[in-house]
Design a protein around this motif. Sequence first.
Motif, PDB file in Angstrom:
ATOM      1  N   GLU A  89      -9.551   6.570   6.928  1.00  0.00           N
ATOM      2  CA  GLU A  89      -9.073   5.882   8.124  1.00  0.00           C
ATOM      3  C   GLU A  89      -8.500   6.858   9.143  1.00  0.00           C
ATOM      4  O   GLU A  89      -8.705   6.708  10.350  1.00  0.00           O
ATOM      5  CB  GLU A  89      -8.019   4.837   7.731  1.00  0.00           C
ATOM      6  CG  GLU A  89      -7.506   3.996   8.876  1.00  0.00           C
ATOM      7  CD  GLU A  89      -8.570   3.161   9.560  1.00  0.00           C
ATOM      8  OE1 GLU A  89      -8.365   2.784  10.735  1.00  0.00           O
ATOM      9  OE2 GLU A  89      -9.616   2.883   8.925  1.00  0.00           O
ATOM     10  N   LEU A  90      -7.793   7.885   8.679  1.00  0.00           N
ATOM     11  CA  LEU A  90      -7.286   8.907   9.591  1.00  0.00           C
ATOM     12  C   LEU A  90      -8.432   9.672  10.257  1.00  0.00           C
ATOM     13  O   LEU A  90      -8.364   9.975  11.460  1.00  0.00           O
ATOM     14  CB  LEU A  90      -6.368   9.872   8.841  1.00  0.00           C
ATOM     15  CG  LEU A  90      -4.943   9.376   8.565  1.00  0.00           C
ATOM     16  CD1 LEU A  90      -4.240  10.289   7.584  1.00  0.00           C
ATOM     17  CD2 LEU A  90      -4.146   9.279   9.861  1.00  0.00           C
ATOM     18  N   VAL A 136       0.848  -1.196   0.000  1.00  0.00           N
ATOM     19  CA  VAL A 136       0.000   0.000   0.000  1.00  0.00           C
ATOM     20  C   VAL A 136       0.882   1.244   0.000  1.00  0.00           C
ATOM     21  O   VAL A 136       1.742   1.402   0.873  1.00  0.00           O
ATOM     22  CB  VAL A 136      -0.924   0.019   1.232  1.00  0.00           C
ATOM     23  CG1 VAL A 136      -1.773   1.294   1.242  1.00  0.00           C
ATOM     24  CG2 VAL A 136      -1.813  -1.214   1.247  1.00  0.00           C
ATOM     25  N   VAL A 139      -3.612  -0.246   4.811  1.00  0.00           N
ATOM     26  CA  VAL A 139      -4.017   1.153   4.965  1.00  0.00           C
ATOM     27  C   VAL A 139      -4.061   1.523   6.447  1.00  0.00           C
ATOM     28  O   VAL A 139      -3.602   2.597   6.856  1.00  0.00           O
ATOM     29  CB  VAL A 139      -5.386   1.400   4.301  1.00  0.00           C
ATOM     30  CG1 VAL A 139      -5.939   2.765   4.700  1.00  0.00           C
ATOM     31  CG2 VAL A 139      -5.265   1.319   2.785  1.00  0.00           C
ATOM     32  N   LEU A 166      -0.645   2.285   7.850  1.00  0.00           N
ATOM     33  CA  LEU A 166      -0.195   3.625   7.474  1.00  0.00           C
ATOM     34  C   LEU A 166      -0.872   4.682   8.332  1.00  0.00           C
ATOM     35  O   LEU A 166      -0.230   5.620   8.814  1.00  0.00           O
ATOM     36  CB  LEU A 166      -0.485   3.880   5.998  1.00  0.00           C
ATOM     37  CG  LEU A 166       0.552   3.413   4.976  1.00  0.00           C
ATOM     38  CD1 LEU A 166       0.034   3.632   3.569  1.00  0.00           C
ATOM     39  CD2 LEU A 166       1.878   4.136   5.175  1.00  0.00           C
ATOM     40  N   ALA A 167      -2.175   4.544   8.516  1.00  0.00           N
ATOM     41  CA  ALA A 167      -2.926   5.534   9.291  1.00  0.00           C
ATOM     42  C   ALA A 167      -2.419   5.601  10.730  1.00  0.00           C
ATOM     43  O   ALA A 167      -2.265   6.692  11.299  1.00  0.00           O
ATOM     44  CB  ALA A 167      -4.409   5.190   9.270  1.00  0.00           C
ATOM     45  N   ALA A 191       1.156   5.585  -0.250  1.00  0.00           N
ATOM     46  CA  ALA A 191       0.420   6.824   0.014  1.00  0.00           C
ATOM     47  C   ALA A 191       1.279   8.013  -0.360  1.00  0.00           C
ATOM     48  O   ALA A 191       2.507   7.994  -0.174  1.00  0.00           O
ATOM     49  CB  ALA A 191       0.027   6.907   1.481  1.00  0.00           C
ATOM     50  N   VAL A 235      -2.560  14.057   3.564  1.00  0.00           N
ATOM     51  CA  VAL A 235      -2.628  12.880   2.709  1.00  0.00           C
ATOM     52  C   VAL A 235      -3.263  13.275   1.379  1.00  0.00           C
ATOM     53  O   VAL A 235      -4.401  13.754   1.335  1.00  0.00           O
ATOM     54  CB  VAL A 235      -3.438  11.750   3.372  1.00  0.00           C
ATOM     55  CG1 VAL A 235      -3.602  10.575   2.412  1.00  0.00           C
ATOM     56  CG2 VAL A 235      -2.759  11.290   4.655  1.00  0.00           C
ATOM     57  N   LEU A 261      -7.056   6.126   2.923  1.00  0.00           N
ATOM     58  CA  LEU A 261      -6.199   6.503   4.036  1.00  0.00           C
ATOM     59  C   LEU A 261      -6.746   7.736   4.735  1.00  0.00           C
ATOM     60  O   LEU A 261      -6.711   7.830   5.967  1.00  0.00           O
ATOM     61  CB  LEU A 261      -4.775   6.756   3.535  1.00  0.00           C
ATOM     62  CG  LEU A 261      -3.749   7.191   4.578  1.00  0.00           C
ATOM     63  CD1 LEU A 261      -3.656   6.182   5.718  1.00  0.00           C
ATOM     64  CD2 LEU A 261      -2.367   7.382   3.932  1.00  0.00           C
ATOM     65  N   ARG A 262      -7.284   8.680   3.979  1.00  0.00           N
ATOM     66  CA  ARG A 262      -7.899   9.864   4.584  1.00  0.00           C
ATOM     67  C   ARG A 262      -9.094   9.455   5.445  1.00  0.00           C
ATOM     68  O   ARG A 262      -9.291   9.973   6.547  1.00  0.00           O
ATOM     69  CB  ARG A 262      -8.332  10.857   3.500  1.00  0.00           C
ATOM     70  CG  ARG A 262      -7.182  11.438   2.679  1.00  0.00           C
ATOM     71  CD  ARG A 262      -7.702  12.346   1.564  1.00  0.00           C
ATOM     72  NE  ARG A 262      -8.373  13.529   2.088  1.00  0.00           N
ATOM     73  CZ  ARG A 262      -7.789  14.692   2.324  1.00  0.00           C
ATOM     74  NH1 ARG A 262      -6.487  14.835   2.071  1.00  0.00           N
ATOM     75  NH2 ARG A 262      -8.471  15.706   2.804  1.00  0.00           N
TER      76      ARG A 262
END
Length: 319
Positions: free
Chosen positions: A300-301, A233, A275, A278-279, A235, A291, A297-298
């Motif tokens: 998840e953040l 993955v 993902v 990364l988050a 980003a 991001v 990913l956005r």
Amino acid sequence: MRADRLIALLIFLQSRERVTAAQVAAELEVSLATARRDLEALSAAGIPVYVQAGRGGGWQLVGGAQTNLSGLSLYESRALFWLLGTAGLSSPETRVATMKLIQALPQSMRTEADRLATSIHYDHAAWGEQSSEAAVGLDRLRDAVVQRRSIIVSYTSRGGDRDQLQLRPLGLVAKSGIWYLVADGARGRRTYRVSRLEEVAGTDEFFDEPADFELTSYWKFHTETVEGLRSEVAALLRVPNWIAPILQKQFGRYCRVQSRGDEGRLTVEVRANLVVALAEQLAGWGKQVEVLAPPALRVELARIGAELIRQHGSAPKQD
């Protein structure tokens, strides 16, 4: 004359300018008659040793005890003891072997080898990391690899499943203080973390080394495969210049600067296996990291942020 006593006698001769038969007898713990026979046998075998009779006489090697019993050149000796460092003195067995090897060197090489063995130390744990895990049964695994003998082990997978396996050990690898066993078995050729092996037992079954196996080539392919799985993955981030070196330290090889933008900001690519992974690694940066992709990913953040607000948005309840 036993071979081990021959080597001990040669090392003793090399470490002294001249020795008497009585000194040899005391050093090797043999009778005076046996010491004399050993010295005479050494001379008869062509070893450059001679005797000087009379007071102050004795036996000595021709050339002032400079015979290089190890066969190592100066550069080979330097490379070997640089590689060993203090590891050669880390246990009683390796300490004895290391000291024997040092004593077998000519005097001109011995001092440097001794300093390297005591002055070069390798600590493979990074700052903040725990010391390397103990590898239970490592001696038995080593013996099985050397003897090409099959073993039966209990192995606990990362998920907690425990199986009994019969394996044909092909090699051992230490990576960052963690030991791995490479072995053939019913599931094919695989890599096993040694700390998850229990009840290692040898069998009476021996095997031939596979013609298609070479440890360093196998390990290179294995690590490339694992690294690929750990970086599926990707980003894209927009970050201030000062953050980039810290991200490169945080993500290692999975961080790469893509381009430089205006106002002192960079576009950086980072990678992980999931993902959510990364988050979790980026959440602590707050608004410093923007991001750009992927959208997941956005999301998840944002979920992590909302979770933190629910947990910490008000004063804690009193019990």
